[in-house]
Enzyme design. Structure first.
Site, mmCIF file in Angstrom:
data_model
loop_
_atom_site.group_PDB
_atom_site.id
_atom_site.type_symbol
_atom_site.label_atom_id
_atom_site.label_comp_id
_atom_site.label_asym_id
_atom_site.label_seq_id
_atom_site.Cartn_x
_atom_site.Cartn_y
_atom_site.Cartn_z
ATOM 1 N N ARG A 120 0.848 -1.206 0.000
ATOM 2 C CA ARG A 120 0.000 0.000 0.000
ATOM 3 C C ARG A 120 0.878 1.247 0.000
ATOM 4 O O ARG A 120 0.845 2.056 0.909
ATOM 5 C CB ARG A 120 -0.936 -0.043 1.193
ATOM 6 C CG ARG A 120 -1.553 -1.424 1.321
ATOM 7 C CD ARG A 120 -2.615 -1.439 2.346
ATOM 8 N NE ARG A 120 -3.831 -0.832 1.828
ATOM 9 C CZ ARG A 120 -4.925 -0.683 2.549
ATOM 10 N NH1 ARG A 120 -4.931 -1.070 3.807
ATOM 11 N NH2 ARG A 120 -5.991 -0.131 2.023
ATOM 12 N N GLN A 125 -1.263 2.913 -5.402
ATOM 13 C CA GLN A 125 -2.645 3.214 -5.031
ATOM 14 C C GLN A 125 -3.620 2.971 -6.163
ATOM 15 O O GLN A 125 -4.725 2.494 -5.944
ATOM 16 C CB GLN A 125 -2.752 4.655 -4.567
ATOM 17 C CG GLN A 125 -2.950 4.741 -3.076
ATOM 18 C CD GLN A 125 -3.116 6.153 -2.609
ATOM 19 O OE1 GLN A 125 -3.432 7.046 -3.376
ATOM 20 N NE2 GLN A 125 -2.880 6.357 -1.339
ATOM 21 N N SER A 131 -8.428 -0.749 -1.432
ATOM 22 C CA SER A 131 -8.884 0.615 -1.189
ATOM 23 C C SER A 131 -10.116 0.929 -2.017
ATOM 24 O O SER A 131 -11.094 1.482 -1.511
ATOM 25 C CB SER A 131 -7.783 1.617 -1.510
ATOM 26 O OG SER A 131 -6.743 1.498 -0.579
#
Lengths: 525, 480
Positions: A120, A125, A131
Site C-alpha cells: 500500500r 494506489q 482501497s
C-alpha cells in the site's frame, strides 16, 4: 508470456462483480492483448456481452483455458483444475482462509498474483483494489445502516415533532471507515470514529467527525497501514469506550480487520444489548469472522430490536461501479506488467514482487520489507464555519465631513495664531497636528480585541511626560525642581505599570493551535 | 548634544508609533509593546544623560545641589518603577479598568506638576513678550486638562472599584455648573497672563482647584456602565495633557506622544459611543434615567412567562449542539467566571461542539475588557469574535449562552422605538434555536429597562451566580 487474458464469471454465490468491464477491455486490447470474456460474466454487474464484444473482447464459454486469468474472488479448487498449466492468475487470493488453494495452484505450476498483497505505497494506489472496494463498501455500509435504521439519519424539525441526528460510531478509520464517515456525515448524522492509530485522528476530524480515544498511550500503527493487535489493557479500555458509546449511538459500523487473521471481536453481546431498540450494527468484517459477536455472515440478525448486518457483499451490492473500479485497478496493474502485446512479470518490481504468491508454481523468497503507511488523502471538505472577512470598523464617509470641517477650523485657527504667535509655537503645532493624524491612522487599525492592551500601552507611553519632569529639575532644590521630581515619580509608575501590564496581558492571548491548547483531559465519554 | 537629543526623540517617537501599529494584530502585539519599551528607554536615557552633562553652573555648591537633585531623581524613578511593576504584577484582569483609570490620573497629575514647575521656572523659553504669553497660555491649558484628567480618573477609579457608587450623581442644574466652571477657567486666564510670572501663581492654583472640581463633577454624573467611554475619554485627556506639557516645554517628543495617545483615546471613545448608538456629548452630559431622557418605563410592557432550566438540562442541550455561542457580559467579570467558562468551552470542544464567543464592544467596563478576561482564562483568541463578525451567525447557532449580560442582548434596541436603548446595535442571540440566560435574578440591566429576551419563546433562564452555574454546567457536561 501471456498474450490472452481470460475473464471468467464469478462462481461465489452473491458475487456480482466482474474483473473486466467493456471500458477496461478496450484499454487492454489497445495495447495488443487479447481478452476472452466468459458469456454472461458481466451480466450481474450490468455489462452485457455485446458491450464486451464492441470493446474488442472475444466471448467464450470458458475463460479458464487462457494464459492469464483475471478474477475478483479467489479461484475455487474446481476452477484451478480447469486452469491451463503455467497460467497466470490475478485475483484476491486470501490463502490464509483457503490453505488448499496454494497446493492446487502449485500443482498447475501457476503464477499467482494476490491483489490483496499489493503493497500500500503511493505508487500502487491506482492498483489497490482493497482501497477501491473498501471505499465502496464503507459507503454502502452506511446506506444499508440507514435503510435498516428505524429513524432518520439527519436531524428533522417538522410540525409533527423533531428528531435529533442519528449518532453513528465508526470503529476503524481505514479506507472503509473514512468512506463511511463521509457518507454518514452527508446524510446528516453525527459521527464519531475510533481508531487505534493516532495518525487517523487528523483524517477523521477533517471529515467532520469526532475522534474518540482511550486513555492509554499505545499506538496501533502496524505495518502497511493496518492496525496491529493491541495489548489486553488497551482492548479493555477500548471495550469500556464502546460500551459507553453504545448507550448513545444509533448505528455502529465496524471495519476492524487484522491482515491474515480473524477479525477482532470489538462489539460483544453486551455492547449490542446496550444499544437502543431500532439501532443497527453493520459488521464490515463479517467475512473475516466479524467484529460483532452476534454477526452471521451474509445475514441480518435481529437481537432485542437491534439489527446486526453481516453482509459480506457490500461492494458487490454496487457491482456496476465496484466492477468498474476493480477493472481499472487491474488495467493499472497491467501497466506494471510490461508494455507490449504480452504480459511480463518483472520479478524485481517492488509492487508486483510482494504480491506474487507463486511464480511458476514456486514461492518466491521475500524481498526485505519496506512498507510505509498508505497516504489515504481524505476528500477536501469545505468548512462551513470559515471566518468572515475582517471588516473596517470605520465608516469613511461618516467621518469625512467632520474631519474636513474640523481640519478647516484648525487651519483657520492656525492662520489666526500665525499672525501673532512665535514661529516656535507654529512649528510645534505642525508636529502636533501631524502626530494626531498618524495616531488616528494607526489606532483605527488596532483590532478591537486588543483595545485594553492599547489603553495600557498608551498609558505607558503617555508616561513620556517624565521627560517634562526631568527637564524641570534644575540645579537648586527649589519648588520647580521638587515639582519636577514628583512628576518624574508619577510618570515612572505609569511607564513601568503600563508596559509591564501590557506585556502580561499580551502573553495571555494565544491562538487555538498554540501548543498550550493541547488538552487531553476529559477525553471521550 | 542637542542633535543627539533630537535624534533620540525622533527614534522614540517612531518607536511609539510602531508600538501602536503593532497592536493591529495579536501576532505582532507583543513585539509592538517591546518597541514601545525600547523607545521609552532611549528617550529617558538620553534625556538623563543630557541633563547630567548639560551646561550648568560649575561651582562646588551648585554641584552639590545637583548631586542632591540627582539622588532625588534616582529615588523617584526607582520607587516609581517598583510601584508600577508591583501594580502590573498584582492586578487581576478583572481589575484592569481600575488600573487603567489610576494610571490616567498619574499622567494628569504629572501634567499639573510639570505645568506649575514650568510656570515657576521656565526653561529654554525666549523672553520675547509674545513667547512669554504663549507659554503662559500653554501652561494654563496643560494644567487645566491635567487637573480634569487627574480628578476625573480618580473618580472613575473609585466608581470602577465600587468605593464610589456607580449611580450617576445628578446635581440640579449641573449643566449650568459645568458651563460656569468652564467659563471661569477660561476667564481666569486673562488676569493670570496679565499678572506675569510668578505673580499669577495663585490664579493658577485657583484654576487648578476649579478644574479638579469640574473633573470630579463630570465623572460623578456618569453611570457605571458608561465607564468604558469615560475611561477612553480620560485616556485621550491624558494624551492631550501630555501634549500640552510638550508645548509648554517646547518638546516635540511630548507633543507627538501626547497626540498619539490623545487620538487613541478619542477613537476608542468613538467606537464605544457608536456601539451604544449615542454621541459622546450624550454620554458625558446626559446619562440614563435623568430628567433629560425619556422615561424608560414607557417601553412596551413585558408579557409572557419566564421559563427556567436546570443546569443538567442546559448541559444536555449544550452537549447535543453543534454550534454554541457564548455572550459574556460584565456579570462574568463580577463573578470571576472566566476560568469556569474556559473549562466549559474545553469540555464542549472535546465533545466536538464548536464554541465561539460574541463580544459586544461595550461589554465590560473597558474597551476590549472581555477579550482580556477570556485570554487570561486561556480561551484562544481566534474563537472570540466581535459583534459584527458573529451577528449573522446566530440563525445557524444551536445554543447561545448569555453570561451576565443584559442590555447588549436586548431585542428592544431593534424593534421598540420607545425603549431608551432603541437604535443601539445588539447581539441578536434570540435568532438562535435556544438562548440560555445566566442571571442572578430578574433584575433589570444597567439601563434599568426590561429585557423582552427573557420571555421569548426560545429563551430559558438559568438562575444563580454565574460562576457556580457554569461550574455545575462543566460537571454535568463532563458526566453526560
Amino acid at each position: 508470456m501471456p498474450t490472452t487474458i481470460g475473464v471468467p464469471r464469478e462462481s461465489l454465490p452473491g458475487e456480482r462483480r466482474v474483473a473486466a468491464t467493456p471500458e477496461s477491455v478496450k484499454k487492454l486490447t489497445q495495447r495488443g492483448l487479447r481478452v476472452h470474456v466468459e458469456k454472461g460474466a458481466g451480466a450481474a454487474a450490468g455489462y452485457a456481452d455485446e458491450r464486451y464484444v464492441e470493446a474488442g473482447a472475444t466471448l467464450v464459454d470458458s475463460a479458464w483455458g487462457c494464459e492469464a486469468v483475471f478474477k475478483v474472488r479467489p479461484p475455487t479448487g474446481d476452477e484451478v483444475g480447469r486452469l491451463s498449466s503455467r497460467a497466470l492468475v490475478v485475483s484476491l487470493m486470501q490463502p490464509e482462509r483457503n490453505p488448499q488453494l496454494l497446493g492446487a495452484l502449485e500443482a498447475k505450476q501457476a503464477t499467482a498474483l494476490a491483489l490483496e498483497r499489493i503493497p500500500r505505497v503511493t505508487r500502487a494506489q491506482k492498483m489497490d483494489v482493497l482501497s477501491s472496494q473498501a471505499n465502496l463498501s464503507g459507503y454502502r455500509a452506511v446506506v444499508e445502516a440507514a435503510s435498516h435504521l428505524s429513524g432518520f439519519m439527519g436531524p428533522q424539525v417538522t410540525a409533527a415533532g423533531s428528531t435529533p441526528p442519528a449518532k453513528v460510531l465508526i470503529i476503524g478509520a481505514g479506507v472503509a471507515g473514512l468512506a463511511a464517515i463521509g457518507a454518514a456525515r452527508a446524510l446528516g448524522a453525527e459521527v464519531r470514529a475510533f481508531d487505534t492509530r493516532a495518525a487517523a485522528r487528523e483524517q477523521v476530524e477533517s471529515l467532520g467527525a469526532r475522534f474518540l480515544e482511550v486513555q492509554l498511550a499505545e499506538s496501533g500503527e502496524g505495518q502497511g497501514g493496518y492496525a496491529k493487535v493491541m495489548s489486553p489493557e488497551f482492548i479493555a479500555a477500548e471495550m469500556a469506550l464502546f460500551r459507553a458509546q453504545a448507550k448513545e449511538v444509533d448505528v455502529i459500523i465496524s471495519t476492524a480487520l487484522v491482515p491474515g487473521a480473524k477479525a477482532p471481536t470489538l462489539v460483544p453481546r453486551d455492547v449490542v444489548e446496550a444499544l437502543k431498540p431500532g439501532s443497527v450494527v453493520v459488521d464490515m468484517a463479517a467475512e473475516q469472522g466479524g467484529n460483532c459477536e452476534l454477526t452471521k455472515p451474509g445475514e441480518v440478525v435481529e437481537f432485542q430490536g437491534v439489527k446486526v448486518l453481516g453482509f459480506t457483499d457490500l461492494a458487490s451490492r454496487m457491482a456496476h461501479t465496484s466492477s468498474r473500479f476493480f477493472a481499472m485497478n487491474l488495467v493499472h496493474l497491467c501497466g506494471e506488467l510490461g508494455k507490449g502485446d504480452a504480459l511480463e512479470l518483472p520479478l524485481e518490481n517492488d509492487v508486483i514482487r510482494p504480491a506474487l504468491l507463486l511464480h511458476e508454481g514456486q514461492p518466491l523468497p521475500a524481498l526485505p520489507p519496506k512498507e510505509p503507511s498508505p497516504s489515504t488523502a481524505p476528500p477536501h471538505v469545505p468548512r462551513a464555519d470559515a471566518k468572515p472577512q475582517q471588516q473596517q470598523l470605520q465608516s469613511p464617509s461618516r467621518g469625512a465631513w467632520g474631519s474636513t470641517v474640523g481640519g478647516l477650523a484648525v487651519i483657520a485657527a492656525l492662520f489666526g495664531l500665525g499672525r501673532f504667535a512665535p514661529s516656535d509655537f507654529l512649528q510645534h503645532s505642525t508636529v502636533f497636528v501631524l502626530a494626531c493624524f498618524i495616531g488616528w491612522q494607526v489606532v483605527w487599525a488596532v483590532t478591537p480585541a486588543l483595545h485594553t492592551p492599547l489603553m495600557s500601552v498608551t498609558n505607558a507611553i503617555s508616561g513620556i511626560i517624565i521627560i517634562g519632569g526631568l527637564l524641570q529639575v534644575g540645579d537648586g532644590l527649589e519648588l520647580p525642581t521638587v515639582l519636577g521630581v514628583l512628576a518624574v515619580f508619577f510618570a515612572t509608575i505609569n511607564i513601568a505599570g503600563g508596559f509591564l501590564v501590557t506585556e502580561r496581558m499580551l502573553k495571555m492571548f494565544r491562538r487555538d493551535d498554540a501548543p498550550a491548547a493541547q488538552s487531553h483531559g476529559g477525553g471521550h465519554r | 548634544m542637542n542633535g543627539v537629543l533630537a535624534v533620540a526623540y525622533l527614534s522614540a517617537g517612531v518607536l511609539f508609533i510602531r508600538s501602536l501599529a503593532g497592536l493591529s494584530k495579536q501576532e505582532t502585539a507583543t513585539s509592538g509593546n517591546e518597541l514601545g519599551m525600547v523607545g521609552m528607554a532611549i528617550a529617558v536615557a538620553v534625556a538623563m544623560v543630557t541633563w547630567l552633562v548639560g551646561a550648568h553652573d560649575p561651582s562646588a555648591q551648585a554641584l552639590h545641589l545637583r548631586g542632591t537633585a540627582l539622588a532625588l531623581l534616582a529615588g523617584a524613578i526607582g520607587v516609581g518603577f517598583f510601584i508600577g511593576a508591583t501594580l502590573a504584577k498584582r492586578v487581576e484582569m478583572t481589575g484592569m479598568p481600575e488600573l487603567v483609570a489610576v494610571l490616567h490620573s498619574f499622567v494628569g497629575l504629572a501634567a499639573v506638576l510639570v505645568g506649575f514647575s514650568s510656570y515657576l521656572h521656565p526653561h529654554g523659553i525666549s523672553t520675547e513678550p509674545v513667547a512669554v504669553v504663549v507659554h503662559e497660555v500653554e501652561v494654563w491649558v496643560g494644567v487645566a486638562v491635567g487637573a480634569i484628567t487627574f480628578t476625573g480618573s480618580i473618580v472613575a477609579w473609585g466608581k470602577l472599584k465600587g468605593s464610589i457608587s456607580g449611580k450617576p450623581l445628578l446635581l440640579p442644574g449641573r449643566h449650568g455648573l459645568n458651563a460656569v466652571a468652564a467659563l471661569v477657567i477660561i476667564g481666569l486666564a486673562v488676569p493670570f497672563v496679565q499678572g506675569g510670572a510668578p505673580n499669577g501663581v495663585w490664579y493658577l492654583v485657583a484654576m487648578t482647584a476649579l478644574a479638579a472640581l469640574l473633573g470630579v463633577h463630570l465623572v460623578m454624573a456618569i453611570g457605571g456602565a458608561d465607564m468604558p467611554v469615560v475611561v477612553s475619554l480620560l485616556n485621550s485627556y491624558s494624551g492631550w495633557a501630555a501634549a500640552a506639557a510638550g508645548f509648554m516645554l517646547s518638546n516635540d517628543l511630548l507633543i507627538v506622544t501626547g497626540a498619539l495617545v490623545g487620538s487613541s483615546g478619542t477613537i476608542l471613545s468613538i467606537i464605544m459611543c457608536r456601539a451604544m448608538n449615542r454621541s459622546i456629548l450624550n454620554v458625558v452630559f446626559g446619562g440614563f434615567g435623568t430628567g433629560d431622557a425619556k422615561p424608560a418605563a414607557a417601553g412596551a410592557a413585558i408579557t409572557g412567562e419566564v421559563k427556567e432550566l436546570k443546569a443538567d438540562e442546559v448541559a444536555e442541550a449544550l452537549s447535543q449542539a453543534r454550534q454554541v455561542v457564548i455572550v459574556p457580559g460584565y456579570g462574568m467579570a463580577v463573578s470571576r467566571a472566566q476560568g469556569a467558562v474556559n473549562e466549559l468551552t474545553r469540555s464542549l470542544r472535546e465533545k466536538g461542539v464548536t464554541v465561539r464567543f460574541a463580544i459586544h464592544p461595550v461589554a465590560g467596563r473597558l474597551p476590549g475588557h472581555m477579550n482580556v478576561l477570556l485570554a487570561e482564562a486561556g480561551v484562544p483568541y481566534d474563537v472570540v469574535l466581535e459583534m459584527e463578525h458573529i451577528n449573522q451567525d446566530f440563525p445557524q447557532t444551536d445554543v447561545v449562552l448569555v453570561i451576565g449580560a443584559n442590555d447588549i442582548v436586548n431585542p428592544s434596541a431593534l424593534d421598540d422605538p420607545s425603549s431608551s436603548i432603541y437604535g443601539m446595535p445588539v447581539l441578536e442571540c434570540w435568532k438562535a434555536r435556544l438562548t440560555v440566560v445566566l442571571k442572578r435574578g430578574m433584575a433589570a440591566g444597567y439601563a434599568g429597562i426590561d429585557n423582552p429576551l427573557f420571555t421569548l419563546e426560545g429563551t430559558r433562564m438559568l438562575f444563580g451566580d454565574a460562576k457556580k452555574s457554569i461550574d455545575a454546567l462543566v460537571a454535568a457536561v463532563r458526566k453526560g
